[in-house]
Write a protein that holds these residues in place. Structure first.
Motif, PDB file in Angstrom:
ATOM      1  N   LYS A 124       0.860  -1.188   0.000  1.00 36.14           N
ATOM      2  CA  LYS A 124       0.000   0.000   0.000  1.00 36.14           C
ATOM      3  C   LYS A 124       0.890   1.230   0.000  1.00 36.14           C
ATOM      4  O   LYS A 124       1.909   1.273   0.690  1.00 36.14           O
ATOM      5  CB  LYS A 124      -0.915   0.009   1.222  1.00 36.14           C
TER       6      LYS A 124
ATOM      7  N   GLU B 153      -1.703  -1.119  -3.949  1.00 37.59           N
ATOM      8  CA  GLU B 153      -2.886  -0.306  -3.731  1.00 37.59           C
ATOM      9  C   GLU B 153      -2.390   1.114  -3.485  1.00 37.59           C
ATOM     10  O   GLU B 153      -1.629   1.370  -2.550  1.00 37.59           O
ATOM     11  CB  GLU B 153      -3.708  -0.801  -2.539  1.00 37.59           C
TER      12      GLU B 153
ATOM     13  N   VAL C  98      -6.077  -0.166  -7.300  1.00 39.93           N
ATOM     14  CA  VAL C  98      -5.213  -1.337  -7.195  1.00 39.93           C
ATOM     15  C   VAL C  98      -4.717  -1.631  -8.602  1.00 39.93           C
ATOM     16  O   VAL C  98      -5.499  -1.690  -9.553  1.00 39.93           O
ATOM     17  CB  VAL C  98      -5.978  -2.551  -6.615  1.00 39.93           C
TER      18      VAL C  98
END
Length: 152
Positions: free
Chosen positions: A3, A86, A76
């Motif tokens: 992320k 992401e 994503v």
């Protein structure tokens, strides 16, 4: 999944019913049309980021910006061959005024993030692949500046 949060500054420059966009050279939106702009460097003021990124991506150095809004989205995408990412992309969006009516845009790209800048008729935006920030800004409030000329 990795992320990542990305903070950038982007500008909306509209003249004669055309908006100045750049075509993305890399990243999750490769090939799509985007607002000129990019990452804030460490210690950099957002207004300076706007001016630097406009110069790098469009060749326009004589601009003035005023903050319009801040927006974000998540996406994503495949970052590397076997790795998904992401991305939380936050953008500070400026309305941009061109201070030099004789300035010309660079259409050849910056060798990094942009394949080149182009004046796009606002009424054709729906026909092009666009980044989420451009889509978010495609509101009727996009104002044109009929006083200024468009030079390529």
């Amino acid at each position: 999944m990795v992320k990542h949060t990305h903070l950038g500054v982007y500008g909306i420059l509209v003249q004669h019913d055309h908006i100045l966009l750049i075509q993305k050279a890399r990243g999750p939106h490769k090939g799509k049309w985007d607002l000129p702009g990019g990452s804030i460097e460490f210690g950099e003021e957002p207004e300076h980021t706007l001016q630097r990124e406009f110069m790098e991506e469009t060749g326009l150095g004589s601009i003035k910006g005023s903050i319009r809004t801040a927006v974000s989205y998540t996406i994503v995408y495949q970052y590397e061959a076997n790795q998904m990412e992401e991305l939380h992309h936050i953008g500070i969006i400026y309305d941009v005024e061109l201070l030099d009516d004789q300035a010309r845009i660079q259409t050849g790209g910056d060798g990094q993030d942009s394949l080149g800048a182009k004046w796009i008729p606002i009424d054709t935006l729906g026909l092009l692949p666009l980044t989420p920030f451009v889509e978010m800004m495609m509101e009727p409030e996009l104002e044109t500046n009929p006083e200024a000329g468009i030079e390529e």
